[in-house]
Design a protein around this motif. Sequence first.
Motif, PDB file in Angstrom:
ATOM      1  N   GLN A 239      32.059  32.833  29.784  1.00 21.50           N
ATOM      2  CA  GLN A 239      32.731  31.976  30.347  1.00 21.50           C
ATOM      3  C   GLN A 239      34.498  32.796  31.154  1.00 21.50           C
ATOM      4  N   LYS A 240      34.884  33.109  29.903  1.00 19.77           N
ATOM      5  CA  LYS A 240      36.169  34.164  30.055  1.00 19.77           C
ATOM      6  C   LYS A 240      36.263  34.851  30.807  1.00 19.77           C
ATOM      7  N   PHE A 241      34.411  35.900  30.505  1.00 22.95           N
ATOM      8  CA  PHE A 241      34.077  36.759  31.454  1.00 22.95           C
ATOM      9  C   PHE A 241      34.062  36.785  33.161  1.00 22.95           C
ATOM     10  N   ASP A 242      32.979  35.655  32.797  1.00 20.19           N
ATOM     11  CA  ASP A 242      32.848  35.375  34.801  1.00 20.19           C
ATOM     12  C   ASP A 242      33.893  34.893  35.066  1.00 20.19           C
ATOM     13  N   GLN A 243      35.139  33.755  34.835  1.00 22.11           N
ATOM     14  CA  GLN A 243      36.348  33.878  35.235  1.00 22.11           C
ATOM     15  C   GLN A 243      36.855  34.958  36.059  1.00 22.11           C
ATOM     16  N   TRP A 244      37.287  35.951  34.368  1.00 25.92           N
ATOM     17  CA  TRP A 244      37.895  37.213  34.505  1.00 25.92           C
ATOM     18  C   TRP A 244      37.194  37.639  35.976  1.00 25.92           C
ATOM     19  N   ILE A 245      36.090  38.113  36.063  1.00 23.45           N
ATOM     20  CA  ILE A 245      35.325  38.649  36.830  1.00 23.45           C
ATOM     21  C   ILE A 245      35.547  38.169  38.746  1.00 23.45           C
ATOM     22  N   ARG A 246      35.889  36.561  38.638  1.00 20.50           N
ATOM     23  CA  ARG A 246      35.858  36.029  40.174  1.00 20.50           C
ATOM     24  C   ARG A 246      36.946  36.165  40.078  1.00 20.50           C
ATOM     25  N   ASP A 247      38.539  36.196  39.131  1.00 21.78           N
ATOM     26  CA  ASP A 247      39.630  36.158  39.623  1.00 21.78           C
ATOM     27  C   ASP A 247      39.913  37.633  39.691  1.00 21.78           C
ATOM     28  N   ASN A 248      39.391  39.098  39.208  1.00 23.81           N
ATOM     29  CA  ASN A 248      39.035  39.889  40.242  1.00 23.81           C
ATOM     30  C   ASN A 248      38.499  40.382  41.316  1.00 23.81           C
ATOM     31  N   LYS A 249      37.957  39.404  41.744  1.00 28.01           N
ATOM     32  CA  LYS A 249      37.291  39.670  42.929  1.00 28.01           C
ATOM     33  C   LYS A 249      36.619  40.844  42.609  1.00 28.01           C
ATOM     34  N   ARG A 250      35.451  40.873  41.925  1.00 25.21           N
ATOM     35  CA  ARG A 250      34.355  41.973  41.367  1.00 25.21           C
ATOM     36  C   ARG A 250      33.461  41.415  41.247  1.00 25.21           C
ATOM     37  N   PRO A 251      32.579  40.352  42.128  1.00 27.38           N
ATOM     38  CA  PRO A 251      31.495  40.378  41.890  1.00 27.38           C
ATOM     39  C   PRO A 251      30.365  40.982  41.890  1.00 27.38           C
ATOM     40  N   SER A 252      29.364  40.784  41.291  1.00 33.79           N
ATOM     41  CA  SER A 252      28.738  42.531  41.238  1.00 33.79           C
ATOM     42  C   SER A 252      27.433  41.570  41.754  1.00 33.79           C
ATOM     43  N   SER A 253      26.237  42.490  43.201  1.00 33.20           N
ATOM     44  CA  SER A 253      25.447  42.874  43.150  1.00 33.20           C
ATOM     45  C   SER A 253      25.037  43.805  43.337  1.00 33.20           C
TER      46      SER A 253
END
Length: 478
Positions: A239-253
């Motif tokens: 959950q911390k990692f997912d939040q960190w990804i969102r905070d850094n605007k780096r969602p992947s696809s």
Amino acid sequence: MVQKQNEMLNGFWRIKWWRYRYAILAGILLNIFLINHFFLDQSISDLNPFPATQYPPPTVPRPKDADAPPAPSGVIVTPPKSSATYNLNDYNFNGQYVGWPLERLCGETKWQEGLVFVCDNNSGGIGNIRNFILTCIRYAIEAGATGITMPQIQRRSETDLANIFTTGFKPLNYFFDEEHFRSSIETYCPQMKIFNTKTDIPNAGKIQEITEFYPKDLNVDTDGCDGRGVNRHLDQFRQKFDQWIRDNKRPSSWEEPTTLRFRWATFFEWPIIRDGPEFAATFGDLLRINKDIEKIAVKTILELQKFAGVQPDGTLITAPYLGVHLRTESDALNFWPDFDTQSDGYIREADTRNMKHAYLASGNATDGHRFGAKAFDKLGLKVTQKMDLLKGEDLKALTDLSWDQQALVDYLVLSKSTHFTGCSFSSFAMNIGIKRHLMTGGINSRPWRSPGDVFSTLVGRFDSWYGDWMFMYECMWP
């Protein structure tokens, strides 16, 4: 009528009723027995408020190659104890690969499309590099990465052994069996694809790169602890990692993939027992030593048998020998046990076990000869090394290898010794000791405890668990 009843009750309380307390108690117990016998004629387990039909007990996945038929639904199956047991008496350095714990973990993971981990920011010897790659892959699974690039190995300088930060990278098979690694991941964790390089990732031109990622940085407060030992984040890492990804605007696809590369040195970060003994005992088997290097190790052990006075038959290792790892090379740190501390400890282990022959692994030729002379003078212990045992084409095959690849031969020969002893601060020695510990219970082995067990003993200090070195015991996969 009511008045008479009240008078009777008052009369009862006026008498000394406590004289009849045993008769009253017996009557109560009799009533309880009769009620249970006639109205609740069932087992204690049936009184469970969560009946098995509503909440069936968990089942343990069976190995795919098990001979026995699948167990009926709801029956708890114990995994076979012997399937990952390491054997000192043969020339098989690996045993049967057990992949179901990895398959179970990957089946529990929530996956994130387009997230790819890059596991190549490693350096050093087999102990460090092996655990770096495994740690990176374990975090990749926890993060839900749907891809990894094929791990590479950073090569050490041949002229300066202390220089482990060269710019040269070698493929995985520089150390390990790439075919086994690839087939194991593809079979037991197919959700995580292996890409040869980043250019093979779909839409590679749109990759968002994250470099120098360090999992512990997700912890804001260390609560006064030494930062090197903070591993309490594991329960909340995802959950911390997912939040960190969102905070850094780096969602992947897969349309816009994200690659993530670890910071050096993320070697010993994941307490392996958190995943259970079965996974802890089998995950490291993803990385098996290169088969060509295994062949040189077999030749070395055959010659070692002759050195110990036994004519080998090529199937069993019958001559007893002490395995010794002397860690005094130029890159050894000054607070590690010195030559005298190590050599005295190793000779003591040989004396305790009445050993007459020893195989020595040391990258320091001068100290290697010093140890051999000291061991013979004090105990009559005959010591040999790989360079002394191999001849002709076998010796050439050995010397054609790099310094670290030659150390892999030692790693394998030491792992088959009757008893092994090495330096407490060396990840090389720790890795051998922990791997050999699997013989105590196979995939159900209890955690290894310092300074050793019946198969291995490490020499040196064990006083700083929370720092870099002692924490390796908790975070090293066998």
